[in-house]
Design a protein around this motif. Sequence first.
Motif, PDB file in Angstrom:
ATOM      1  N   SER A   1      68.501 -33.554  21.192  1.00 26.70           N
ATOM      2  CA  SER A   1      67.583 -34.551  20.114  1.00 26.70           C
ATOM      3  C   SER A   1      69.221 -34.328  19.223  1.00 26.70           C
ATOM      4  O   SER A   1      70.798 -34.462  20.177  1.00 26.70           O
ATOM      5  CB  SER A   1      67.687 -33.267  19.048  1.00 26.70           C
ATOM      6  N   ALA A   2      69.059 -35.390  18.494  1.00 22.92           N
ATOM      7  CA  ALA A   2      71.021 -35.657  17.151  1.00 22.92           C
ATOM      8  C   ALA A   2      71.215 -34.728  17.142  1.00 22.92           C
ATOM      9  O   ALA A   2      72.697 -34.911  16.989  1.00 22.92           O
ATOM     10  CB  ALA A   2      69.674 -36.316  16.612  1.00 22.92           C
ATOM     11  N   ASP A   3      70.360 -33.283  16.895  1.00 27.51           N
ATOM     12  CA  ASP A   3      71.567 -33.002  16.623  1.00 27.51           C
ATOM     13  C   ASP A   3      72.348 -32.009  17.623  1.00 27.51           C
ATOM     14  O   ASP A   3      73.608 -31.010  17.397  1.00 27.51           O
ATOM     15  CB  ASP A   3      70.532 -31.167  16.567  1.00 27.51           C
ATOM     16  N   VAL A   4      72.699 -32.006  18.997  1.00 23.13           N
ATOM     17  CA  VAL A   4      73.605 -31.522  19.760  1.00 23.13           C
ATOM     18  C   VAL A   4      74.821 -32.491  19.911  1.00 23.13           C
ATOM     19  O   VAL A   4      74.836 -33.734  19.900  1.00 23.13           O
ATOM     20  CB  VAL A   4      72.536 -31.539  21.959  1.00 23.13           C
ATOM     21  N   PRO A   5      75.618 -31.918  20.169  1.00 27.57           N
ATOM     22  CA  PRO A   5      77.057 -32.472  19.856  1.00 27.57           C
ATOM     23  C   PRO A   5      77.161 -33.805  20.695  1.00 27.57           C
ATOM     24  O   PRO A   5      76.667 -33.031  22.291  1.00 27.57           O
ATOM     25  CB  PRO A   5      77.867 -30.979  20.012  1.00 27.57           C
ATOM     26  N   SER A   6      77.672 -34.238  21.048  1.00 28.77           N
ATOM     27  CA  SER A   6      78.222 -35.481  21.645  1.00 28.77           C
ATOM     28  C   SER A   6      79.642 -34.938  22.750  1.00 28.77           C
ATOM     29  O   SER A   6      79.074 -35.268  24.261  1.00 28.77           O
ATOM     30  CB  SER A   6      78.677 -36.705  21.260  1.00 28.77           C
ATOM     31  N   CYS A   7      79.839 -34.289  22.370  1.00 32.29           N
ATOM     32  CA  CYS A   7      80.687 -33.550  23.555  1.00 32.29           C
ATOM     33  C   CYS A   7      79.863 -33.095  24.985  1.00 32.29           C
ATOM     34  O   CYS A   7      80.181 -32.710  26.301  1.00 32.29           O
ATOM     35  CB  CYS A   7      81.649 -31.981  23.555  1.00 32.29           C
ATOM     36  N   CYS A   8      78.419 -32.916  24.790  1.00 27.66           N
ATOM     37  CA  CYS A   8      77.827 -31.526  25.584  1.00 27.66           C
ATOM     38  C   CYS A   8      76.275 -31.973  25.849  1.00 27.66           C
ATOM     39  O   CYS A   8      75.643 -31.682  25.419  1.00 27.66           O
ATOM     40  CB  CYS A   8      77.977 -30.476  24.910  1.00 27.66           C
ATOM     41  N   PRO A   9      76.522 -32.949  26.977  1.00 24.25           N
ATOM     42  CA  PRO A   9      74.460 -33.712  26.863  1.00 24.25           C
ATOM     43  C   PRO A   9      73.727 -32.058  27.604  1.00 24.25           C
ATOM     44  O   PRO A   9      74.564 -31.822  27.846  1.00 24.25           O
ATOM     45  CB  PRO A   9      75.159 -34.570  27.819  1.00 24.25           C
ATOM     46  N   ASP A  10      72.867 -32.685  27.041  1.00 25.39           N
ATOM     47  CA  ASP A  10      71.936 -31.354  27.426  1.00 25.39           C
ATOM     48  C   ASP A  10      71.077 -32.079  28.107  1.00 25.39           C
ATOM     49  O   ASP A  10      69.781 -31.021  28.752  1.00 25.39           O
ATOM     50  CB  ASP A  10      71.326 -30.203  26.615  1.00 25.39           C
ATOM     51  N   VAL A  11      71.033 -32.757  28.986  1.00 27.06           N
ATOM     52  CA  VAL A  11      69.420 -33.684  29.578  1.00 27.06           C
ATOM     53  C   VAL A  11      70.454 -33.934  30.490  1.00 27.06           C
ATOM     54  O   VAL A  11      71.475 -34.934  30.483  1.00 27.06           O
ATOM     55  CB  VAL A  11      68.465 -34.037  28.908  1.00 27.06           C
ATOM     56  N   LYS A  12      69.776 -33.932  31.877  1.00 29.20           N
ATOM     57  CA  LYS A  12      69.923 -34.919  33.022  1.00 29.20           C
ATOM     58  C   LYS A  12      68.840 -35.792  33.310  1.00 29.20           C
ATOM     59  O   LYS A  12      67.745 -35.215  33.704  1.00 29.20           O
ATOM     60  CB  LYS A  12      70.594 -34.113  34.078  1.00 29.20           C
ATOM     61  N   ASP A  13      69.193 -37.033  33.808  1.00 24.82           N
ATOM     62  CA  ASP A  13      68.490 -38.009  34.738  1.00 24.82           C
ATOM     63  C   ASP A  13      68.215 -38.799  35.439  1.00 24.82           C
ATOM     64  O   ASP A  13      69.622 -39.422  35.655  1.00 24.82           O
ATOM     65  CB  ASP A  13      67.993 -39.153  33.390  1.00 24.82           C
ATOM     66  N   LEU A  14      67.258 -38.859  36.620  1.00 27.13           N
ATOM     67  CA  LEU A  14      68.049 -39.772  37.730  1.00 27.13           C
ATOM     68  C   LEU A  14      67.196 -41.323  37.778  1.00 27.13           C
ATOM     69  O   LEU A  14      66.238 -41.199  37.207  1.00 27.13           O
ATOM     70  CB  LEU A  14      67.548 -38.987  39.176  1.00 27.13           C
ATOM     71  N   ALA A  15      68.143 -41.963  37.963  1.00 30.40           N
ATOM     72  CA  ALA A  15      67.448 -43.441  37.442  1.00 30.40           C
ATOM     73  C   ALA A  15      67.905 -44.531  38.796  1.00 30.40           C
ATOM     74  O   ALA A  15      69.166 -44.181  39.312  1.00 30.40           O
ATOM     75  CB  ALA A  15      68.166 -44.056  36.484  1.00 30.40           C
ATOM     76  N   LYS A  16      66.872 -45.042  38.986  1.00 28.96           N
ATOM     77  CA  LYS A  16      67.130 -46.604  40.460  1.00 28.96           C
ATOM     78  C   LYS A  16      66.616 -47.826  39.319  1.00 28.96           C
ATOM     79  O   LYS A  16      65.105 -47.790  38.985  1.00 28.96           O
ATOM     80  CB  LYS A  16      66.494 -45.656  41.019  1.00 28.96           C
ATOM     81  N   TRP A  17      67.331 -48.763  39.696  1.00 29.17           N
ATOM     82  CA  TRP A  17      66.912 -50.405  39.082  1.00 29.17           C
ATOM     83  C   TRP A  17      66.503 -50.823  40.852  1.00 29.17           C
ATOM     84  O   TRP A  17      67.579 -50.981  41.097  1.00 29.17           O
ATOM     85  CB  TRP A  17      68.235 -50.939  38.263  1.00 29.17           C
ATOM     86  N   GLN A  18      65.375 -51.717  40.923  1.00 27.63           N
ATOM     87  CA  GLN A  18      65.866 -53.305  41.774  1.00 27.63           C
ATOM     88  C   GLN A  18      64.537 -53.893  41.018  1.00 27.63           C
ATOM     89  O   GLN A  18      64.211 -54.188  39.972  1.00 27.63           O
ATOM     90  CB  GLN A  18      64.745 -52.256  42.878  1.00 27.63           C
ATOM     91  N   TRP A  19      65.313 -54.922  41.902  1.00 26.76           N
ATOM     92  CA  TRP A  19      65.434 -56.802  41.089  1.00 26.76           C
ATOM     93  C   TRP A  19      63.703 -56.951  41.683  1.00 26.76           C
ATOM     94  O   TRP A  19      62.985 -57.199  43.049  1.00 26.76           O
ATOM     95  CB  TRP A  19      66.260 -57.494  41.329  1.00 26.76           C
ATOM     96  N   LYS A  20      62.824 -56.949  40.805  1.00 33.70           N
ATOM     97  CA  LYS A  20      61.192 -57.359  40.964  1.00 33.70           C
ATOM     98  C   LYS A  20      60.811 -57.694  40.135  1.00 33.70           C
ATOM     99  O   LYS A  20      61.315 -58.151  39.014  1.00 33.70           O
ATOM    100  CB  LYS A  20      60.266 -55.742  40.893  1.00 33.70           C
ATOM    101  N   GLY A  21      60.419 -58.997  40.693  1.00 37.28           N
ATOM    102  CA  GLY A  21      59.528 -60.019  39.438  1.00 37.28           C
ATOM    103  C   GLY A  21      60.346 -60.635  38.556  1.00 37.28           C
ATOM    104  O   GLY A  21      60.213 -61.276  37.708  1.00 37.28           O
ATOM    105  N   GLY A  22      61.817 -61.290  38.785  1.00 41.69           N
ATOM    106  CA  GLY A  22      62.157 -61.232  38.445  1.00 41.69           C
ATOM    107  C   GLY A  22      63.174 -61.067  37.280  1.00 41.69           C
ATOM    108  O   GLY A  22      63.610 -61.594  36.484  1.00 41.69           O
ATOM    109  N   ALA A  23      63.597 -59.530  37.235  1.00 40.54           N
ATOM    110  CA  ALA A  23      63.690 -58.898  36.280  1.00 40.54           C
ATOM    111  C   ALA A  23      64.557 -57.782  36.700  1.00 40.54           C
ATOM    112  O   ALA A  23      63.909 -56.768  38.345  1.00 40.54           O
ATOM    113  CB  ALA A  23      62.979 -58.666  34.933  1.00 40.54           C
ATOM    114  N   PHE A  24      65.011 -56.436  36.593  1.00 42.43           N
ATOM    115  CA  PHE A  24      65.237 -54.586  37.131  1.00 42.43           C
ATOM    116  C   PHE A  24      64.498 -54.513  36.578  1.00 42.43           C
ATOM    117  O   PHE A  24      64.453 -54.410  34.988  1.00 42.43           O
ATOM    118  CB  PHE A  24      66.866 -55.069  36.603  1.00 42.43           C
TER     119      PHE A  24
END
Length: 191
Positions: free
Chosen positions: A157-180
Motif C-alpha cells: 500500500s502507499a502507507d508502507v515506507p519506501s525504505c522497506c518494501p513488503d511485497v516480493k514478486d518474480l517476473a519473466k518477460w519473453q518476446w512473443k507476437g511482436g511484444a514482450f
Amino acid sequence: MQQSAVPELAHTHTSPIQWVATATAIAGVVALSSVLQPDSATAAQPGPGARTAAAPAAAPDPTGVAFPIECGPAKALVQKKASGDLDGDGRPETVAVVRCDAGSGTPPSGVYVLTQGRGEKKPRVVATLVDPKDRLSVTDFAVRDRAVTATLLGYSSADVPSCCPDVKDLAKWQWKGGAFVRSTPSEARSV
C-alpha cells in the motif's frame, strides 16, 4: 675371422633403374604438392565484392542513453545490464535496470530494452518492462534463454515506507507476437 650376425644383403649396389624409379617418385610428390598448396597469404585487405565472415553484432551500450525516467536534479544510474538476442533476429539487445542516483532510500527502478540497428549511431529504448512509476525495486536480474527474469520488490500500500518494501514478486518477460509478454513464475508473497 669372425662371421657377421647379419646375413649378407642381397644387393649393395644400386642399378640405374632404381635411380630412375626414385627420381620419378620424387618428381610426382613435388608436382602433387604444388597443386595442393593453400592460397598465398597476403596482408592486403580483400577487394570489393570479396566475401568475409560477418563479425557478430555488438550489444548496445547503455552509456549516454536518455532513459524515460524522471530524476529531477539527480542523474539516471544504470545499476545492472545484461545482453542477449531476445527477439531471435540475430542481433543482441541490452536490458538495463535504471534508477535515479538519489544517494539514500530505495528509489524505484525501471527496466528498459535497448536495441541498435545497423548504421544507427546510438542505441534506443524499444520497450519498458518495469516503469519506475510502479515503485518497484529490481533484484536478481538476468537475461537467459531469450528471456528476462527479475525479482521485483514492491509495496502492499502507499502507507508502507519506501525504505522497506513488503511485497516480493518474480517476473519473466519473453518476446512473443511482436511484444514482450510478462509471466509470473510464482505468486507475489510478503517479505
